[in-house]
Every structure is written in C-alpha cells, then in structure tokens.
Scaffold this active site. Structure first.
Site: not given
Ligand code: FAD
Ligand code: EPU
Length: 348
Positions: A174, A247, A343
């Site tokens: 991240r 997250s 995050e």
């Molecule tokens: P924004 O939210 O618009 O911006 C995020 C950051 O990037 C800000 O600091 C912004 O200034 C910067 N930025 C955006 N575009 C540019 C650009 N072109 N140039 C320079 N800076 C820029 N993230 C994960 O890593 N793994 C996941 O599994 C994951 N799951 C998600 C699930 C849900 C339901 C949601 C809502 C979010 C999740 N995210 C996850 C977070 C998010 O989707 C990612 O961080 C994604 O890359 C953000 O894209 P965005 O276009 O919405 O960026």
């Molecule tokens: N868990 C709990 N309570 C909950 C949910 C999860 O205790 O309510 C514990 C469980 O033990 C589970 C562990 O957390 O096994 C891991 O949970 P999960 O697989 O959902 O992954 P996470 O660590 O919570 C991370 C990323 C997610 C990504 C998933 C899958 C971060 C901060 N988040 O979540 O990314 O989708 O792994 O790889 O690293 C995001 O960045 O926005 C995001 C959704």
C-alpha cells in the site's frame, strides 16, 4: 461575479464543484475548482492558468480511496483519458499502455477476455487505472506492482512528463513514491507487462475452496477471477449500496518481539511474517477484538460484514466519519499497543 464554468483548451473548469458523487464514501463536500481533462497534454497550460497557479492540487480518480473531512480549498484534476494500446510483445509477454482515466475493473476484464494472465486476482477493485500505482493496489495475494513496466506522470517538480520504470516507483505494501509525494505527481498512463501463460496465485485463504465449490480442477485465469469475485462480493459491502472506501486501515507491521508477545496473549490474531523480518497483523481482527465491528455513531459506522470497513449509512459528514475512525484507532492502540494507519487519503 465570476463564471461557474470556464472552457479551457482540452478541459472544462468548474468553480465550487460538488464532490458528493465523486467519492464512494458519499461525503458531501465541495472543491473550489475542478478540472476534467480528456487529454493529459492539456495539464501544463491548466496548471499555469493565473487563477489556479499556486493552489493546492489534488488528482482524483473515482474517489474510492479518499475521505473528505471538509471542502477542498484548491484545484481537483480528474484525468478522463482512457484507451488500451498494445505497445509490444516478446516471448509470450505482452506490453500494454492504458490511460489513467480507464476503469480498473474494466481493464482487468479486458485482459481476461484477451486470455492474458497477471491481473485476475485484482478483479472488482473500484477506481481508475491511474490510481492503481498510488498505493500499489493488492488483493488475494497479488500486488499490481509485479505487472507494471512503468508509470507515465506529470512531474510538478521538474515541470515535464516522465516515464518512471517500476523499479524507480518505490512500490511497497500500500505504498509508492507517488503516495509519499502526492503534490508532485499526476499519473497520466500506466504501462503493463502481462503473460500469455503464467503461474496462477491460488494460496490466499479461500481461493482454493471457492474453486473447489465451483468444481474447477484445472483453473485458468478466468476461474481465479470468478473465485475472487465471489469472495469479494460476500465479504465487502458494495459502495453502490452503502458508502465506503474499502479497508479503512492498513494491516500494521510490527517488530518480531511485539508480535511474539501478542501471539502469546492472543493466539487467534492472524500474523504474516514479512521478508524484512517484520510481522504483518490483521487490522480487521484487532478492530473486531475491541468490539467496534458494527459500531454506529449517527450515520457513521463500522461495517457489520467486515471490521475494517468504515461505512456511511446515509448523511454522515466527513468529519463524523473521521471522528469514528479515530475512536477505533485509539481503541486498538489502547488495547494492543498497535497504531493503525489510515489507508485512504484523508483530506484536506
Ligand atoms: P481515488 O480515490 O480518486 O484516489 C486515491 C488516491 O490516489 C488519492 O491520493 C489521489 O490523489 C490519488 N490519485 C488518483 N488518481 C491519480 C492520478 N491520476 N495521479 C496521481 N494521483 C492520483 N484497494 C486495494 O488495494 N485492494 C482492494 O482489494 C481494494 N478493495 C476495495 C473495495 C472497495 C469496496 C472500495 C470502495 C475500495 C477498495 N480499494 C482497494 C481501494 C481503492 O479501490 C483503490 O485504492 C483504488 O486504486 C482507488 O482508485 P480511485 O480512482 O478511486 O482513486
Ligand atoms: N477478519 C476479522 N474480522 C473481520 C474481517 C476479517 O477478524 O470482520 C480477519 C480474519 O481472520 C481474516 C483476516 O482478518 O482471515 C483477513 O481478512 P481479509 O481476507 O478480508 O483481508 P484483510 O486483511 O481484511 C486485505 C486488504 C483488502 C483486500 C483483502 C484480500 C488491506 C488493508 N486490506 O484485507 O484490500 O481486498 O486483504 O486480499 O490490506 C482495500 O485495500 O481497500 C482492501 C479491501
């Protein structure tokens, strides 16, 4: 009176722009100025426009990883340039260039339709391609950095477009150089390297079980994507139904000594050893153990489905959401001595 909209070459500039529909936490906020650009080449002139020169700058994609705790006092730039361009092919590896404004999920699905391997575990992550390198998006055991060749960006320090090789982007969990210096970079395109055939990543908890449930014995990339899609849909709240930013906290990394103490006291706490000797802990587990899962203060809440997801039940302000996040962070710190880091980017 100043005009509400100004048309500049290659871009529309809006004054006092609403952000409500431009962030997935659905926070009501406004930006002093907002510019939507279909061509990144228009950037230098835009940033030199007298009214905008010197204002704080925010590049915004789909707003799925930001929390606006108040109005944005400067300029927001949204790059809308899409497009997927094949730029090379060598020994079963395909190189592609994708515009920053392209939808991340649409791009992943395009690669799957082409039979390419590498991004299948990253399906259904909201947002744009341009934002993907910012925090080196990751899910289900894969980070995007491993498929990135280079990142094209406008460098505000040197006032020119650059093409940074992946090795120069300081990618980490991240993390990247772009995240560390947000005022410096505006990403305009990303170059990827994907394989025609390649190893699949099936080790993250739940993937093999999901594939078995789908009765797939010899998985291909499309099957892995389908398994991840099913897992994500079950675990994470859908931003179309309830405001959230995924997250809200990173999984914290602690030193081995603290990890050992915590392991003794809390054997159920998931721990993942890292290459540098540190130990990554599950932030979701820590939050759940403090009893904060499902917590609600007005319309600000912690999801009942996933302890790491801050949700907006309706009309929570950014300040209320942030206050709840701080309360959760402090509860974890008090109980476990571990400081969680947000995050999403907390603005302004
Ligand atoms: P924004 O939210 O618009 O911006 C995020 C950051 O990037 C800000 O600091 C912004 O200034 C910067 N930025 C955006 N575009 C540019 C650009 N072109 N140039 C320079 N800076 C820029 N993230 C994960 O890593 N793994 C996941 O599994 C994951 N799951 C998600 C699930 C849900 C339901 C949601 C809502 C979010 C999740 N995210 C996850 C977070 C998010 O989707 C990612 O961080 C994604 O890359 C953000 O894209 P965005 O276009 O919405 O960026
Ligand atoms: N868990 C709990 N309570 C909950 C949910 C999860 O205790 O309510 C514990 C469980 O033990 C589970 C562990 O957390 O096994 C891991 O949970 P999960 O697989 O959902 O992954 P996470 O660590 O919570 C991370 C990323 C997610 C990504 C998933 C899958 C971060 C901060 N988040 O979540 O990314 O989708 O792994 O790889 O690293 C995001 O960045 O926005 C995001 C959704």
């Amino acid at each position: 009176m100043r005009p509400a909209q100004i048309e500049l070459p290659g871009c529309m500039l809006i004054e006092d722009a609403p952000l409500d529909a431009r962030n997935t936490l659905r926070v009501k906020a406004r930006s002093a100025w907002l510019a939507a650009l279909s061509d990144p080449a228009a950037l230098p002139r835009l940033l030199d426009f007298p009214t905008l020169r010197g204002l704080p700058l925010l590049a915004l994609g789909a707003g799925s990883n930001v929390l606006f705790t108040g109005d944005w006092p400067g300029l927001i730039v949204q790059l809308r340039n899409g497009g997927i361009e094949r730029i090379g092919e060598t020994q079963g590896q395909v190189q592609l260039r994708v515009g920053a404004g392209e939808s991340w999920d649409a791009w992943v699905r395009w690669t799957l339709a082409q039979g390419l391997v590498g991004l299948e575990n990253l399906i259904l992550i909201p947002g744009t391609v341009g934002a993907a390198p910012i925090q080196n998006i990751g899910a289900y055991g894969v980070e995007v950095a491993r498929s990135i060749l280079s990142v094209e960006a406008w460098d505000r320090e040197r006032n020119c477009f650059v093409d940074l090789r992946a090795d120069d982007c300081a990618f980490g969990y991240r993390d990247s150089c772009f995240r560390r210096e947000p005022q410096r970079w505006i990403i305009s395109a990303v170059r990827f390297n994907l394989a025609r055939e390649g190893a699949l990543h099936l080790d993250y908890a739940g993937i093999r079980e999901e594939l078995a449930g789908m009765r797939v014995e010899q998985p291909r990339a499309v099957h892995v994507a389908e398994a991840v899609l099913r897992l994500r849909t079950r675990k994470l709240p859908d931003p179309a139904l309830i405001g959230n930013a995924g997250s809200f906290f990173k999984n914290p990394r602690v030193d081995a000594a603290l990890a050992a103490t915590l392991r003794m006291r809390h054997p159920g706490l998931p721990q993942w050893p890292q290459a540098d000797g540190s130990i990554k802990l599950s932030a979701a587990w820590l939050v759940e153990a403090t009893g904060c899962k499902g917590l609600r203060e007005g319309d600000a809440g912690i999801s009942e489905r996933h302890a790491l997801v801050l949700v907006n039940h309706g009309a929570a302000s950014g300040a209320q959401l942030w206050a709840l996040a701080v309360r959760v962070r402090d509860a974890v710190h008090m109980r476990f001595g571990v400081l969680l880091e947000a995050e999403p980017r907390v603005l302004p």
